[in-house]
Design a protein around this motif. Structure first.
Motif, PDB file in Angstrom:
ATOM      1  N   PRO A 118       0.842  -1.205   0.000  1.00 52.97           N
ATOM      2  CA  PRO A 118       0.000   0.000   0.000  1.00 52.97           C
ATOM      3  C   PRO A 118       0.878   1.255   0.000  1.00 52.97           C
ATOM      4  CG  PRO A 118      -0.740  -1.569   1.652  1.00 52.97           C
ATOM      5  CD  PRO A 118       0.581  -2.064   1.143  1.00 52.97           C
ATOM      6  N   SER A 119       0.280   2.358  -0.385  1.00 59.53           N
ATOM      7  CA  SER A 119       1.023   3.617  -0.466  1.00 59.53           C
ATOM      8  C   SER A 119       1.451   4.094   0.920  1.00 59.53           C
ATOM      9  CB  SER A 119       0.157   4.694  -1.123  1.00 59.53           C
ATOM     10  OG  SER A 119      -0.879   5.077  -0.229  1.00 59.53           O
ATOM     11  N   PRO A 120       2.507   4.888   0.976  1.00 58.25           N
ATOM     12  CA  PRO A 120       2.903   5.490   2.255  1.00 58.25           C
ATOM     13  C   PRO A 120       1.771   6.328   2.861  1.00 58.25           C
ATOM     14  CG  PRO A 120       4.656   5.738   0.638  1.00 58.25           C
ATOM     15  CD  PRO A 120       3.460   5.191  -0.087  1.00 58.25           C
ATOM     16  N   GLN A 121       0.955   6.953   2.014  1.00 55.84           N
ATOM     17  CA  GLN A 121      -0.185   7.738   2.494  1.00 55.84           C
ATOM     18  C   GLN A 121      -1.115   6.861   3.339  1.00 55.84           C
ATOM     19  OE1 GLN A 121      -2.740   9.091  -0.647  1.00 55.84           O
ATOM     20  NE2 GLN A 121      -4.117  10.172   0.715  1.00 55.84           N
ATOM     21  N   PHE A 122      -1.369   5.649   2.878  1.00 58.81           N
ATOM     22  CA  PHE A 122      -2.257   4.739   3.597  1.00 58.81           C
ATOM     23  C   PHE A 122      -1.638   4.342   4.940  1.00 58.81           C
ATOM     24  CE2 PHE A 122      -5.255   0.886   2.633  1.00 58.81           C
ATOM     25  CZ  PHE A 122      -6.001   1.192   3.758  1.00 58.81           C
ATOM     26  N   THR A 123      -0.362   4.022   4.925  1.00 63.90           N
ATOM     27  CA  THR A 123       0.326   3.627   6.157  1.00 63.90           C
ATOM     28  C   THR A 123       0.357   4.777   7.155  1.00 63.90           C
ATOM     29  OG1 THR A 123       1.666   2.106   4.832  1.00 63.90           O
ATOM     30  CG2 THR A 123       2.456   2.603   7.041  1.00 63.90           C
ATOM     31  N   ARG A 124       0.602   5.998   6.673  1.00 64.58           N
ATOM     32  CA  ARG A 124       0.614   7.177   7.560  1.00 64.58           C
ATOM     33  C   ARG A 124      -0.749   7.419   8.195  1.00 64.58           C
ATOM     34  NH1 ARG A 124       3.781   9.407   3.452  1.00 64.58           N
ATOM     35  NH2 ARG A 124       1.976  10.469   2.597  1.00 64.58           N
ATOM     36  N   MET A 125      -1.796   7.089   7.469  1.00 69.77           N
ATOM     37  CA  MET A 125      -3.151   7.270   7.973  1.00 69.77           C
ATOM     38  C   MET A 125      -3.323   6.514   9.294  1.00 69.77           C
ATOM     39  SD  MET A 125      -6.427   6.233   5.728  1.00 69.77           S
ATOM     40  CE  MET A 125      -8.061   6.247   6.366  1.00 69.77           C
ATOM     41  N   LEU A 126      -2.799   5.316   9.360  1.00 64.72           N
ATOM     42  CA  LEU A 126      -2.882   4.532  10.591  1.00 64.72           C
ATOM     43  C   LEU A 126      -1.912   5.054  11.641  1.00 64.72           C
ATOM     44  CD1 LEU A 126      -3.225   1.067   8.914  1.00 64.72           C
ATOM     45  CD2 LEU A 126      -4.976   2.209  10.260  1.00 64.72           C
TER      46      LEU A 126
END
Length: 140
Positions: A123-131
């Motif tokens: 998954p994108s870094p954006q998705f990981t940062r969301m968590l």
């Protein structure tokens, strides 16, 4: 469906009550069984418009505090396109808005596994940062 989808994408839709806009949740297809080039192109355009509208609608519903409806909308998008990250992010956002951290992590991990199996990517870094913004640390 087209007018409703454009309104949602453009942010012109009125605030939602307990009912979702008609036509967005279903999976009706334009001229089923037809395979002429113009039909295929128009069908894909409408599919993409619907997916964008579902993403926008899910975000709006989370902002309005209607997480259960947001999750229904996100799942409609996931069912239409299981590899679409924005649909999975919408589902995770709805879980996070409800404070269901375990459900958010479960959704993320399920999507990550699907991406690895189907495409060999993460998954994108954006998705990981969301968590991570909610204090969730994911181990690879």
């Amino acid at each position: 469906m087209i007018e409703t989808a454009f309104d949602v994408v453009q942010g012109c839709a009125r605030p939602f009550d307990a009912r979702l806009p008609p036509g967005l949740i279903g999976t009706e297809e334009l001229l089923p069984g037809w395979d002429e080039e113009w039909v295929l192109l128009e069908r894909e355009r409408l599919r993409q418009l619907r997916l964008h509208a579902l993403d926008s609608l899910a975000e709006t519903l989370v902002r309005e505090g209607k997480s259960a409806l947001a999750l229904e909308v996100a799942w409609a998008s996931v069912r239409s396109e299981p590899l679409r990250e924005s649909a999975h992010r919408a589902a995770v956002a709805a879980h996070l808005a409800e404070g269901n951290l375990i459900e958010a992590v479960r959704q993320y991990r399920s999507f990550r596994q699907l991406l690895r199996e189907e495409l060999g990517v993460e998954p994108s870094p954006q998705f990981t940062r969301m968590l991570a913004q909610h204090g969730i640390v994911l181990f690879r």
